[in-house]
Design a protein around this motif. Structure first.
Motif, PDB file in Angstrom:
ATOM      1  N   UNK A   1      -1.143  -3.755  -9.011  1.00 43.69           N
ATOM      2  CA  UNK A   1      -0.174  -2.934  -9.597  1.00 43.69           C
ATOM      3  C   UNK A   1       0.733  -2.360  -8.695  1.00 43.69           C
ATOM      4  N   UNK A   2       1.908  -1.966  -8.991  1.00 46.24           N
ATOM      5  CA  UNK A   2       2.746  -1.226  -8.205  1.00 46.24           C
ATOM      6  C   UNK A   2       2.609   0.277  -7.975  1.00 46.24           C
ATOM      7  N   UNK A   3       3.189   0.768  -6.881  1.00 46.01           N
ATOM      8  CA  UNK A   3       3.092   2.178  -6.734  1.00 46.01           C
ATOM      9  C   UNK A   3       4.197   2.685  -6.432  1.00 46.01           C
ATOM     10  N   UNK A   4       4.361   4.007  -6.979  1.00 43.09           N
ATOM     11  CA  UNK A   4       5.540   4.884  -6.813  1.00 43.09           C
ATOM     12  C   UNK A   4       5.018   6.440  -6.323  1.00 43.09           C
ATOM     13  N   UNK A   5       6.038   6.916  -5.860  1.00 47.11           N
ATOM     14  CA  UNK A   5       5.614   8.324  -5.148  1.00 47.11           C
ATOM     15  C   UNK A   5       6.492   9.421  -5.780  1.00 47.11           C
TER      16      UNK A   5
ATOM     17  N   UNK B   1       4.959   6.339   4.988  1.00 48.55           N
ATOM     18  CA  UNK B   1       4.377   5.949   3.920  1.00 48.55           C
ATOM     19  C   UNK B   1       5.273   5.546   2.743  1.00 48.55           C
ATOM     20  N   UNK B   2       6.246   6.380   2.506  1.00 47.80           N
ATOM     21  CA  UNK B   2       7.128   6.539   1.309  1.00 47.80           C
ATOM     22  C   UNK B   2       8.014   5.229   1.480  1.00 47.80           C
ATOM     23  N   UNK B   3       8.156   4.689   2.795  1.00 51.06           N
ATOM     24  CA  UNK B   3       8.668   3.472   2.780  1.00 51.06           C
ATOM     25  C   UNK B   3       8.217   2.236   2.177  1.00 51.06           C
TER      26      UNK B   3
ATOM     27  N   UNK C   1       0.818  17.835  15.568  1.00 50.82           N
ATOM     28  CA  UNK C   1      -0.102  17.506  14.345  1.00 50.82           C
ATOM     29  C   UNK C   1       0.465  17.493  12.986  1.00 50.82           C
ATOM     30  N   UNK C   2       1.168  18.677  12.857  1.00 52.24           N
ATOM     31  CA  UNK C   2       2.060  18.921  11.696  1.00 52.24           C
ATOM     32  C   UNK C   2       3.258  18.191  11.364  1.00 52.24           C
ATOM     33  N   UNK C   3       3.853  17.757  12.333  1.00 54.36           N
ATOM     34  CA  UNK C   3       4.973  16.921  12.662  1.00 54.36           C
ATOM     35  C   UNK C   3       4.533  15.296  12.157  1.00 54.36           C
ATOM     36  N   UNK C   4       3.487  15.064  12.620  1.00 54.27           N
ATOM     37  CA  UNK C   4       2.796  13.735  12.556  1.00 54.27           C
ATOM     38  C   UNK C   4       2.624  13.578  10.917  1.00 54.27           C
ATOM     39  N   UNK C   5       1.749  14.492  10.185  1.00 55.76           N
ATOM     40  CA  UNK C   5       1.429  14.467   9.195  1.00 55.76           C
ATOM     41  C   UNK C   5       2.053  14.743   7.940  1.00 55.76           C
ATOM     42  N   UNK C   6       2.908  15.924   8.057  1.00 59.27           N
ATOM     43  CA  UNK C   6       3.807  16.234   7.106  1.00 59.27           C
ATOM     44  C   UNK C   6       5.261  15.649   7.121  1.00 59.27           C
ATOM     45  N   UNK C   7       5.470  15.074   8.081  1.00 61.45           N
ATOM     46  CA  UNK C   7       6.893  14.301   8.208  1.00 61.45           C
ATOM     47  C   UNK C   7       6.840  13.002   8.581  1.00 61.45           C
TER      48      UNK C   7
ATOM     49  N   UNK D   1       1.094  11.064  -4.851  1.00 59.27           N
ATOM     50  CA  UNK D   1       1.943  12.409  -4.150  1.00 59.27           C
ATOM     51  C   UNK D   1       2.674  11.938  -2.784  1.00 59.27           C
ATOM     52  N   UNK D   2       3.359  12.511  -2.465  1.00 57.49           N
ATOM     53  CA  UNK D   2       4.166  12.157  -1.367  1.00 57.49           C
ATOM     54  C   UNK D   2       3.303  12.069  -0.034  1.00 57.49           C
TER      55      UNK D   2
END
Length: 320
Positions: A139-143, A213-215, A201-207, A124-125
């Motif tokens: 193994x590799x990981x995708x999101x 992490x997605x990078x 706190x929401x900006x830190x986690x959700x954005x 998950x994202x």
């Protein structure tokens, strides 16, 4: 002979995240007869409908396709924990359980001749901290990004601006500052930024943490298609932003959802088919977008007075 492979999917415990990842799993096993998928689920204590949906999926063994999708329910967490704290610490609190489940999958595969071999993770994202666990298993990981390409571009832009230029967005609150965000055609005023932008706190986690992490993944699967978001998809694919390759895999929908969410689907499609090409405006504000009665009335009047045909997905305030 084609080698059998197995993927481990780890969704966030929320309907807007579980449904797309399950439908993606069904699509992949339908396209590849040698592929099996194990989905690790966590029954959230905050949403009974979510738990019921998981139970309905686990009970569906009606086809050869779904028989190659297995669900493992991890232990349910303490219901007294605050929901945001539960979600934001999920990778830490469930890390050992996820590792144990994957270890069991690998050990079973090694002990049974002809069993599928672990080939990768699809995360998950918001659960990209499990990239490290995927590396432990070699193994590799995708999101899977369950929102659109425009939103993904917004997240990467905000994260880069914060990390590289040290911009704090609280200072733009109540201003009309405009930003040129590559995934959007027109400049975007801070007036139209998500309301969470005023809560660090929401900006830190959700954005911020999500974008960082997605990078780190090998590729990002997006629940969209190029014809819908051609500008946004192109902006993410031009190689200028140092992000992993993106793969539009949508639209991913569960049109057979037993909850009845799509009960008017056939009627809506019939109406759309009867309209002139490119003549319908579609309004949808996502799983967290809701409005007051006054705002809904104002939008409705504006749509009526515009004279354009429209399709509106309206969410009740406070509903999950």
């Amino acid at each position: 002979m084609t080698k059998k492979a197995e993927l481990v999917f780890i969704p966030m415990p929320g309907m807007g995240h579980l449904v797309p990842i399950v439908q993606l799993a069904k699509l992949l096993v339908h396209l590849n007869s040698s592929l099996s998928i194990t989905i690790l689920t966590i029954k959230t204590p905050y949403d009974p409908k979510f738990c019921a949906y998981i139970d309905s999926l686990s009970a569906d063994r009606t086809s050869t396709t779904t028989s190659r999708i297995k669900f493992i329910n991890l232990p349910q967490p303490d219901p007294d924990v605050d929901e945001f704290k539960f979600l934001s610490s999920l990778a830490q609190t469930q890390g050992s359980l996820v590792k144990e489940a994957v270890t069991n999958i690998v050990e079973l595969s090694n002990s049974v001749p002809g069993s599928p071999r672990l080939a990768g993770f699809v995360l998950d994202m918001f659960l990209t901290p499990f990239v490290g666990l995927a590396k432990e298993f070699g193994v590799p990981s995708y999101a899977l990004f369950s929102s659109g390409a425009g939103a993904l571009g917004f997240a990467f832009y905000i994260q880069a601006l914060h990390d590289e230029q040290n911009d704090e967005f609280l200072k733009f609150k109540d201003s009309e500052t405009e930003f040129t965000i590559p995934s959007y055609i027109n400049p975007v005023s801070t007036n139209f930024f998500p309301s969470m932008m005023s809560r660090p706190e929401l900006v830190n986690f959700f954005i911020l943490n999500m974008a960082r992490g997605l990078r780190e993944v090998k590729g990002i699967l997006i629940n969209t298609f190029s014809e819908l978001e051609s500008h946004a998809v192109d902006s993410l694919s031009n190689g200028k932003h140092q992000i992993p390759p993106i793969y539009p895999v949508g639209p991913i929908l569960d049109l057979a959802d037993p909850s009845g969410t799509h009960q008017n689907y056939d009627t809506i499609l019939q109406w759309l088919d009867e309209q002139p090409h490119s003549s319908v405006v579609f309004l949808c504000f996502g799983s967290m977008g809701s409005f007051s009665l006054e705002q809904v009335t104002e939008i409705a009047h504006a749509l009526e007075q515009s004279g354009h045909r429209f399709l509106w997905s309206l969410r009740r305030s406070g509903s999950k």
